[in-house]
Design a protein around this motif. Structure first.
Motif, PDB file in Angstrom:
ATOM      1  N   ALA A   1       2.911 -25.796  44.276  1.00  0.00           N
ATOM      2  CA  ALA A   1       3.102 -25.261  42.930  1.00  0.00           C
ATOM      3  C   ALA A   1       1.882 -25.553  42.067  1.00  0.00           C
ATOM      4  CB  ALA A   1       4.352 -25.865  42.314  1.00  0.00           C
ATOM      5  N   MET A   2       1.398 -26.797  42.115  1.00  0.00           N
ATOM      6  CA  MET A   2       0.258 -27.128  41.263  1.00  0.00           C
ATOM      7  C   MET A   2      -1.014 -26.453  41.735  1.00  0.00           C
ATOM      8  SD  MET A   2       0.822 -31.089  40.236  1.00  0.00           S
ATOM      9  CE  MET A   2      -0.694 -31.281  39.323  1.00  0.00           C
ATOM     10  N   GLY A   3      -1.111 -26.259  43.023  1.00  0.00           N
ATOM     11  CA  GLY A   3      -2.304 -25.612  43.534  1.00  0.00           C
ATOM     12  C   GLY A   3      -2.394 -24.151  43.139  1.00  0.00           C
ATOM     13  N   GLU A   4      -1.261 -23.455  43.196  1.00  0.00           N
ATOM     14  CA  GLU A   4      -1.307 -22.010  42.954  1.00  0.00           C
ATOM     15  C   GLU A   4      -1.236 -21.667  41.481  1.00  0.00           C
ATOM     16  OE1 GLU A   4      -2.104 -19.993  45.255  1.00  0.00           O
ATOM     17  OE2 GLU A   4      -2.043 -21.587  46.744  1.00  0.00           O
ATOM     18  N   ALA A   5      -0.548 -22.497  40.695  1.00  0.00           N
ATOM     19  CA  ALA A   5      -0.422 -22.184  39.278  1.00  0.00           C
ATOM     20  C   ALA A   5      -1.764 -22.378  38.582  1.00  0.00           C
ATOM     21  CB  ALA A   5       0.625 -23.092  38.648  1.00  0.00           C
ATOM     22  N   THR A   6      -1.912 -21.792  37.406  1.00  0.00           N
ATOM     23  CA  THR A   6      -3.121 -22.059  36.626  1.00  0.00           C
ATOM     24  C   THR A   6      -3.049 -23.502  36.141  1.00  0.00           C
ATOM     25  OG1 THR A   6      -2.090 -21.398  34.574  1.00  0.00           O
ATOM     26  CG2 THR A   6      -3.189 -19.685  35.816  1.00  0.00           C
ATOM     27  N   ALA A   7      -4.204 -24.035  35.761  1.00  0.00           N
ATOM     28  CA  ALA A   7      -4.257 -25.456  35.398  1.00  0.00           C
ATOM     29  C   ALA A   7      -3.284 -25.807  34.265  1.00  0.00           C
ATOM     30  CB  ALA A   7      -5.682 -25.852  35.038  1.00  0.00           C
ATOM     31  N   PRO A   8      -3.194 -25.007  33.208  1.00  0.00           N
ATOM     32  CA  PRO A   8      -2.233 -25.382  32.155  1.00  0.00           C
ATOM     33  C   PRO A   8      -0.795 -25.421  32.661  1.00  0.00           C
ATOM     34  CG  PRO A   8      -3.750 -23.744  31.349  1.00  0.00           C
ATOM     35  CD  PRO A   8      -4.001 -23.859  32.806  1.00  0.00           C
ATOM     36  N   VAL A   9      -0.444 -24.500  33.537  1.00  0.00           N
ATOM     37  CA  VAL A   9       0.917 -24.514  34.078  1.00  0.00           C
ATOM     38  C   VAL A   9       1.106 -25.724  34.983  1.00  0.00           C
ATOM     39  CG1 VAL A   9       2.564 -23.280  35.509  1.00  0.00           C
ATOM     40  CG2 VAL A   9       1.154 -22.030  33.883  1.00  0.00           C
ATOM     41  N   ALA A  10       0.062 -26.068  35.724  1.00  0.00           N
ATOM     42  CA  ALA A  10       0.149 -27.267  36.561  1.00  0.00           C
ATOM     43  C   ALA A  10       0.388 -28.491  35.695  1.00  0.00           C
ATOM     44  CB  ALA A  10      -1.141 -27.431  37.374  1.00  0.00           C
ATOM     45  N   VAL A  11      -0.266 -28.526  34.544  1.00  0.00           N
ATOM     46  CA  VAL A  11      -0.037 -29.639  33.611  1.00  0.00           C
ATOM     47  C   VAL A  11       1.413 -29.613  33.136  1.00  0.00           C
ATOM     48  CG1 VAL A  11      -0.613 -30.531  31.336  1.00  0.00           C
ATOM     49  CG2 VAL A  11      -2.419 -29.786  32.873  1.00  0.00           C
ATOM     50  N   LEU A  12       1.886 -28.414  32.850  1.00  0.00           N
ATOM     51  CA  LEU A  12       3.269 -28.269  32.404  1.00  0.00           C
ATOM     52  C   LEU A  12       4.228 -28.822  33.468  1.00  0.00           C
ATOM     53  CD1 LEU A  12       4.433 -26.983  29.871  1.00  0.00           C
ATOM     54  CD2 LEU A  12       4.829 -24.912  31.171  1.00  0.00           C
ATOM     55  N   ILE A  13       3.938 -28.542  34.726  1.00  0.00           N
ATOM     56  CA  ILE A  13       4.810 -29.019  35.798  1.00  0.00           C
ATOM     57  C   ILE A  13       4.788 -30.531  35.863  1.00  0.00           C
ATOM     58  CG2 ILE A  13       5.193 -29.067  38.290  1.00  0.00           C
ATOM     59  CD1 ILE A  13       3.780 -26.387  38.450  1.00  0.00           C
TER      60      ILE A  13
END
Lengths: 535, 99, 631
Positions: free
Chosen positions: A266-278
């Motif tokens: 999930a963190m790899g594929e999402a954009t960085a801000p979304v990865a932060v959100l996760i």
């Protein structure tokens, strides 16, 4: 009736989400500013919560709101905050504006794409939606209410992971889209399975309370009270089964080894801000819920499960760190590092000492800030080159020294360098664990060497050495990007030197939790009189 | 006459209808076979009504007729539409609605 | 006065903040800002020193709690300073040598476009190092401890565009982190044992904890000291750390940071006094390292690496002395201070030579430089005489005392340790003479650099020579000054305590023995490098020489066991994570998918086959009903 501050803190971002989604397709920039405005308004409300919160007040929850909701099933709309949740709400409210700012261009339509759909508006609306749900999950003191939002936040997260990603780069559009949808489905399925098992436990909890108290209830305070005055008693097996049901869901969300494999995808594929959100926001709900629900509802079962959970978190710490060392992809590396850090948080929670749990709460805050700093800078780096592979970089600090410098500070925070915020919390967790379980404490300490290894290897390969060809001419951080990173770094420094404002709020809540579990800190062997100890 | 004989007749008609539904391909014929099965049931209902000496069976037979009439209307309309687009009334040709 | 202590740390910290965040505006003035703030710190140090001297000997301790840092439950960590004679000694050494090296760097780094940042890092180092020695509890000390590690990381890797520098920096940080684990665990042990980790209560109540606990704490502190002070088995980073600019090697990797381990052990004297086993471990580490470093120093052709081996060896002496208990503490610190002078001076001299020789570091390509660089030659020569322990110079006083103390340990142990220390002295004389001869004497063996230019050695600018001269003065006179009336001993005794050992050999005998081994070492070096010309390419050498050139195979061992092993471990774990852990998940998903794929075939779209299953189902139901009736 006083102003419902807690409801407002959740409603404002929800309204913001709707308003952002309703902005016409052409007014993309207006939607961004609107989203930022609502995120900042939420931050103001959260600050108001902090101001009105009194750490020394009696009673477990403050600023409470209580309304009947589904009378037939005893479901109530009960909100309330303790020191732990008020701090985590503040963290959420603080990070979202940065997430919005960092993702400013992440959802801009590609030049050739048709704009029938409104992805930009959707992106920011979904972020605000997640914020609203996370906030209410932190505030809920009714188990059912919590469960609903705990599950509901999967939906916007699913679309954020599956719908938006980095530019395709060399892998090609189709391949990227396939990877992304795999990651999104994996995220959803993992968490749904956890959630379903929890639902069974939630219903089980209702059945037990209905059977013993006459009327079923989901209210945390009522259940805790009933257990205290003896009118409600769980049979040992029932309590253990219910505990496991809750814990499983939270362990998936946290994520704890071996339920972690969705996170790197999930963190790899999402954009960085979304990865932060996760990792910085949504996952915190899992660890928070362990503290609030697992320990308080099922103290005996928590103690029963402690040895296994401690071993699992120890494995998470070492395993996550070792895997981070072996990654070739910047974002996946940070994801595995986060798994290692979540191991520390769970370790602290279940060490059952004031230092452990206080440290774990502080760790949630600090990890949120440090990962956000590191991940967002990594995102800026990736957006410049269009590749997530470490091998595609080299010598960045020569061409973009500010970017490299902020990346280093984020990395040093990740490896818990003293002077930066995460050190305080990590050390508290380690001390808290060590004072009760020395062997596990010592083994967990080895994690700090591995943390140094993966951070420094990452920094060395990307930032130092001769300037790699594709990196040449890479621009340094822009003003918008600096506005995102600089406050985070300042916060890391401030909380590293002066964490007292946070520990001051958290400590009474932790002590309350400890008393719920009937635990007290181990006493030192040598009695040093208090005057000296205080000095 | 022994009313049980009516039941035998109903069973026979039902079987003929069922066999028709399974064997024939023409949608119209299948449709008629379904009608045959419905009417076999009607016959059985009426017979039971007589046997038990109340009117329940006869009332249900009326319901069945109403449903059958409605079904005929919709069914024939579908068959005609399929025939118009495909120039065939074979049920085996209309097999696209699957996973 | 108490408030000044905070200012001592704050001044360089401010400098670091201003220089690192200031941007290009400060490029032209940054180095002077940095130097000025370092000097300001030194001035404050001197003021505080004067204040301490004005007090009676048993009241020379200042304390200041600035604020409460981490209060959670029974865990109370304060940001508090404690200035006593031991800290004061370090403060003066750090700020004094630090200021000189700042000044030196102004000249040395003149042509580096990132000079401002270099000074920012240097100031950061000073702040962290001062915090380390001024902290009044172990956790705050830990902050300084890692802070100097960070500064060292940044400075070793200052020329980051060189992959070797970046690797060396990473290695230094990692090895230090292993040591930090020790310090972490020691602090945790103190917390569980005493409920606090402030110096005062812990050291006061140390003996109540029992020998087992103290041994554990002591061993963990030793691990920490090994990491920071480059002692066996964590010494491997120091040689590589020479990738950093030479002023860094002088300040951090010779005079101050690497001696932090000695400070830690001496500061925690009460813990070690109650744990004889831990003390034995300390002296063993010290003795092994002093020989190890000396042997490595003999084989290196790189002038800085030879000096690094020497640093390792000299710190081995200090650790050895610190492990001897009260009979050695004072001498450990005394040697630390004199070593600070002469080793910093030697490194600055080496930097000056490199400056004049187009950054050439191979001593085989030097030779005959004494006439070209007279100031460097004289200052380096004085440092050389000091380190080998030439009578009357600094090293003579401090090193002899350590050798004496080692013998005074008594018993077989005393003989072994004393013997090792004497042997070390002989090797020291050998390798330092070798460095001296290869660099300043003999034929010119200069080689063209990569651009094909022959070096034109010249004396360095004033900003570089002044620090060298000042340090040379220190190398010559410090030891003598300290020994007048045992001034240094009396100064430190209230903090560290002191005991006279019962030496089987007299002080005169030790001095005589030292002189003999000194002459032997010198003669050997002269025979090898003075009388015969030095070959430009190194001869292959025997087994020991080759091993010593490779740091006695420590790196090879690390590489095979740790690096390779680690790589295999992570790679197999990545594989396991992908196939096993994730495989179970994906396997479940795949089997559900496969099952549904098979089920899907039942939906073939033929109305009549659906009808068959309908009739079949009805028939089964009816049959079942009838059967139930029948039963």
């Amino acid at each position: 009736m006083s102003f419902p501050l807690l409801t407002a803190t959740a409603v404002v971002p929800a309204v913001g989400a709707l308003a952002t989604a309703a902005v016409p397709a052409a007014r993309r920039t207006a939607a961004k500013w609107l989203a930022l405005g609502f995120a900042l308004a939420t931050l103001v409300l959260s600050a108001a919560q902090l101001v009105r919160f009194d750490p020394d007040a009696a009673g477990p929850f403050q600023l409470t709101e209580s309304h009947a909701w589904i009378k037939d099933f005893g479901v109530r709309y009960d909100l309330g905050v303790d020191g732990i949740s008020v701090v985590l709400i503040a963290l959420t409210a603080l990070l979202i504006p940065f997430v919005v700012l960092a993702g400013w261009h992440d959802a801009d339509p590609l030049e050739d794409a048709s704009t029938r759909w409104r992805p930009t508006q959707g992106f920011f609306a979904l972020i605000l939606m997640v914020e609203a749900m996370v906030v209410i999950a932190f505030e809920a003191t009714d188990v059912f209410l919590f469960y609903i939002f705990f599950e509901a936040m999967l939906i916007p997260m699913y679309f954020l992971i599956g719908g938006f990603g980095d530019r395709a780069g060399e892998r090609g559009e189709a391949e990227t889209a396939a990877q992304r949808s795999y990651a999104a489905v994996k995220f959803l399925l993992y968490n749904l399975v956890g959630g379903l098992i929890m639902l069974a436990a939630v219903i089980g909890l209702y059945a037990v309370t209905a059977h013993q108290l006459g009327t079923g209830t989901f209210s945390l305070t009522e259940i805790v009270q009933a257990r205290a005055n003896g009118s409600l008693e769980f049979a040992t097996t029932t309590e253990r089964a219910l505990f496991l049901g809750f814990f499983f869901a939270f362990a998936v969300k946290a994520p704890l080894w071996p339920l972690h494999t969705w996170l790197p995808n999930a963190m790899g594929e999402a954009t960085a801000p979304v990865a932060v959100l996760i990792t910085a926001v949504v996952d915190k709900v899992g660890t928070f819920a362990m503290l609030r629900f697992c320990l308080q509802l099922f103290p005996e079962a928590s103690k029963w499960a402690t040895p296994v959970i401690l071993v699992l978190s120890l494995i998470s710490i070492l395993y996550g760190a070792l895997l981070a060392v072996g990654q070739r992809d910047i974002k996946r590396l940070i994801a595995y590092a986060s798994i290692s850090h979540f191991g520390f948080i769970v370790l602290g929670i279940f060490a059952m000492t004031t230092q452990g749990q206080g440290g774990a709460t502080l760790y949630m805050v600090n990890h949120g800030i440090s990962t956000a700093a590191l991940m967002l800078v990594a995102g800026f780096l990736i957006s410049r080159r269009g590749s997530r592979l470490i091998a595609d970089y080299g010598g960045v600090q020569k061409v973009a020294p500010v970017l490299a410098g902020t990346f280093l500070v984020g990395g040093l925070a990740t490896l818990s360098l003293p002077g930066l915020a995460p050190f305080v919390s990590e050390f508290l967790v380690l001390v808290g664990t060590f004072s009760r379980y020395p062997v596990i404490g010592v083994l967990a300490t080895v994690g700090i060497v591995l943390a140094a290894l993966y951070v420094l290897v990452l920094y060395q390969r990307t930032m130092t050495g001769p300037v790699a060809e594709p990196v040449r001419g890479m621009p340094d951080l822009r003003a918008r990007e600096l506005v995102v990173v600089a406050p985070l770094i300042v916060l890391l420094l401030v909380l590293g030197v002066y964490p007292k404002p946070v520990t001051r709020i958290v400590e009474p809540a932790v002590e309350h939790t400890m008393s719920q579990v009937h635990q007290s800190d181990p006493k030192p062997d040598v009695h040093v009189n208090d005057v000296e100890a205080a000095k | 006459m022994n009313p049980v004989n009516y039941l035998y007749l109903a069973a026979l008609l039902f079987t003929i209808g069922a066999a028709g539904v399974l064997i024939r391909r023409n949608a119209i014929v299948i449709f008629m076979c379904v009608e045959l099965m419905l009417n076999a049931c009607n016959l059985a209902f009426v017979t039971f009504s007589r046997l038990h000496g109340n009117l329940d069976g006869q009332i249900i037979a009326f319901f069945t007729m109403v449903v059958a009439a409605a079904e005929v209307v919709i069914g024939l309309a579908i068959i005609v539409t399929i025939f118009r687009s495909r120039h065939s009334a074979s049920v085996d040709d209309a097999s696209l609605l699957k996973l | 006065m108490e408030n000044l202590i905070g200012l001592l740390v704050l001044a360089p910290l401010l400098g670091a903040g201003v220089l690192l965040c200031g941007g290009r505006r400060l490029d032209r003035t940054g180095h002077w800002i940095g130097t000025l703030l370092a000097a300001a710190s030194f001035v404050i140090g001197v003021v505080l020193f004067a204040d301490l001297l004005g007090r009676p000997a048993d009241d020379r301790e200042l304390g200041a709690t600035v604020f409460s840092w981490v209060p959670v439950g029974g865990f109370r960590a304060d940001v508090g300073f404690q200035l006593d004679q031991l800290s004061m000694t370090f403060v003066l050494l750090i700020t004094g040598v630090g200021s000189l090296i700042h000044l030196y760097s102004v000249g040395y780094m003149e042509h580096d476009e990132r000079r401002r940042r270099f000074f920012g890092y240097l100031n950061l180092f000073l702040a962290a190092m001062l915090l380390l020695v001024l902290a009044d509890n172990y956790l705050l000390l830990y902050v300084g401890w890692e802070g100097v590690g960070l500064a060292s990381y940044l400075l070793i890797g200052f020329w980051q565009h060189k992959p070797s520098a970046a690797t060396a920096a990473k290695k230094a940080f990692l090895v230090n982190r292993v040591g930090d684990v020790g310090l972490s665990i020691a602090v945790m042990l103190m917390f569980t044992t005493f409920g606090t980790f402030a110096f005062g209560p812990v050291l006061e109540h140390a003996e109540e904890a029992g020998e087992g606990k103290l041994t554990a704490i002591g061993l963990m502190l030793l691990l920490a000291a090994c990491g920071k002070s480059a002692q066996v088995p964590l010494q491997s980073w120091l040689g590589d750390a020479m990738e950093g600019p030479t002023p860094v090697s002088a300040l951090i990797h010779a005079a101050t940071m690497v001696t932090a381990g000695v400070y830690l052990i001496v500061r925690s004297g009460a813990v070690f006094d109650g744990a004889p086993d831990a003390q034995t471990a300390v002296v063993t580490v010290g003795a092994v390292t002093l020989l190890f470093g000396a042997i490595v120093g003999c084989a290196k052709d790189d002038i800085k690496k030879a000096l690094a081996g020497s640093t390792m060896s000299q710190i081995g002496y200090m650790i050895l002395a610190a492990g001897l208990g009260p009979i050695g503490y004072v001498f450990a610190i005394m040697h630390l201070v004199t070593h600070g002078f002469f080793k910093a001076g030697l490194f600055l001299g080496a930097g000056s030579v490199m400056h004049g020789m187009n950054d050439e570091v191979d001593m085989r390509r030097y030779g005959g430089l004494r006439t070209y660089m007279p100031v460097t030659f004289v200052t380096f020569g004085l440092g050389y005489l000091a380190i080998i322990g030439f009578p009357g110079l600094s090293g003579f006083f401090s090193k002899d005392k350590i050798i004496e103390a080692a013998f005074a340990k008594g018993g077989t142990e005393g003989w072994i340790l004393g013997g090792a220390a004497l042997l070390g002295a002989a090797i020291t004389a050998y390798y330092m003479t070798r460095v001296m001869l290869m660099t300043f004497f003999g034929e010119k063996r200069w080689q063209p650099d990569e651009r094909g230019e022959l070096p034109h050695p010249h004396e360095s600018p004033r900003t570089m020579t002044i620090p060298m001269i000042v340090l040379a003065f220190g190398s010559v006179f410090a030891g003598g000054l300290f020994s007048i009336n045992d001034a240094f001993l009396k100064w430190l005794e209230p903090v560290t305590g002191h005991a006279e050992g019962h030496s089987p050999v007299t002080a005169t005998q030790v001095t005589a023995a030292t002189m003999v081994v000194l002459v032997v070492g010198f003669a050997l070096a002269w025979a090898q490098y003075g009388r015969r010309p030095v070959p430009v390419t190194a001869p292959p050498g025997g087994l020991l020489v080759r091993a010593a050139r490779r740091d006695l195979l420590q790196d090879d061992f690390n590489h095979v066991v740790l690096v390779r092993g680690g790589e295999h471990l992570t790679r197999s774990l990545v594989y396991v994570d992908h196939t096993l852990v994730d495989g179970v998940v994906n396997g479940t998903a795949a089997s559900v998918g496969g099952l549904s794929g098979r089920m899907r075939r039942l939906q073939n779209g033929f109305a009549r086959s659906y009808a068959v299953s309908m009739f079949g189902g009805a028939a089964v139901l009816i049959a079942a009903t009838l059967l139930m009736r029948a039963v």
